[in-house]
Design a protein around this motif. Structure first.
Motif, PDB file in Angstrom:
ATOM      1  N   GLU A  54       5.452   7.205   6.354  1.00  0.00           N
ATOM      2  CA  GLU A  54       5.080   6.771   5.011  1.00  0.00           C
ATOM      3  C   GLU A  54       6.325   6.505   4.162  1.00  0.00           C
ATOM      4  O   GLU A  54       6.389   5.516   3.434  1.00  0.00           O
ATOM      5  N   ASP A  96     -12.706  -1.261   7.957  1.00  0.00           N
ATOM      6  CA  ASP A  96     -11.386  -0.865   8.446  1.00  0.00           C
ATOM      7  C   ASP A  96     -10.280  -1.655   7.753  1.00  0.00           C
ATOM      8  O   ASP A  96      -9.234  -1.100   7.393  1.00  0.00           O
ATOM      9  N   HIS A  97     -10.510  -2.963   7.577  1.00  0.00           N
ATOM     10  CA  HIS A  97      -9.532  -3.810   6.887  1.00  0.00           C
ATOM     11  C   HIS A  97      -9.330  -3.342   5.450  1.00  0.00           C
ATOM     12  O   HIS A  97      -8.196  -3.269   4.960  1.00  0.00           O
ATOM     13  N   GLU A 100      -7.266  -0.073   5.331  1.00  0.00           N
ATOM     14  CA  GLU A 100      -5.843  -0.335   5.582  1.00  0.00           C
ATOM     15  C   GLU A 100      -5.188  -1.045   4.400  1.00  0.00           C
ATOM     16  O   GLU A 100      -4.048  -0.749   4.031  1.00  0.00           O
ATOM     17  N   ARG A 103      -4.587   1.499   1.622  1.00  0.00           N
ATOM     18  CA  ARG A 103      -3.403   2.331   1.915  1.00  0.00           C
ATOM     19  C   ARG A 103      -2.119   1.539   1.677  1.00  0.00           C
ATOM     20  O   ARG A 103      -1.134   2.069   1.185  1.00  0.00           O
ATOM     21  N   PHE A 104      -2.147   0.264   2.041  1.00  0.00           N
ATOM     22  CA  PHE A 104      -0.965  -0.585   1.891  1.00  0.00           C
ATOM     23  C   PHE A 104      -0.631  -0.820   0.426  1.00  0.00           C
ATOM     24  O   PHE A 104       0.523  -0.711   0.019  1.00  0.00           O
TER      25      PHE A 104
END
Length: 128
Positions: A54, A96-97, A100, A103-104
């Motif tokens: 991270e 799921d996309h 992610e 988080r990005f």
């Protein structure tokens, strides 16, 4: 030649064993302490690896030029707002996309409080 011979028992042929000056110490077994130590070190290693990944991602994003970073952030934030608000985004590959992407976008320093709240709402939460 005689077929009769004297039978000598093996016990009489053994040499006497001298006692050792210091008896050997019994092998120490780690048992529960060793297992707990191994589990603790494994958890620490996995946590350290996650923290490193991270931190490395944040450093890589910070190394981008401000213009590039702003473009990538804007594109990702807009994607979250448009795509992840759809009813189909609650399951499967689209879910799921969205996780992610959330988080990005949280890795960017440009992501303010409203952005962070919207992104965290898309992340999975622990349930009882």
């Amino acid at each position: 030649m005689s077929t009769y011979s004297e039978i000598i028992p093996l016990a009489s042929r053994r040499r006497p064993v001298e006692p050792l000056a210091h008896p050997p110490e019994p092998a120490r077994r780690w048992g529960g302490l060793g297992a707990a130590l191994f589990i603790g070190l494994t958890i620490a290693a996995v946590g350290g690896l996650g923290l490193y990944c991270e931190t490395r991602a944040r450093v890589d994003i910070a190394a981008l030029s401000p213009v590039e970073r702003a473009e990538i952030f804007t594109r990702t934030r807009d994607d979250l707002a448009r795509t992840c608000g759809l009813p189909d985004a609650t399951a499967g590959a689209l879910r799921d996309h969205c996780v992610e992407a959330a988080r990005f976008v949280l890795l960017f320093p440009e992501c303010g409080e409203a952005c962070a709240d919207a992104a965290r709402a898309l992340l999975p939460h622990a349930r009882r």
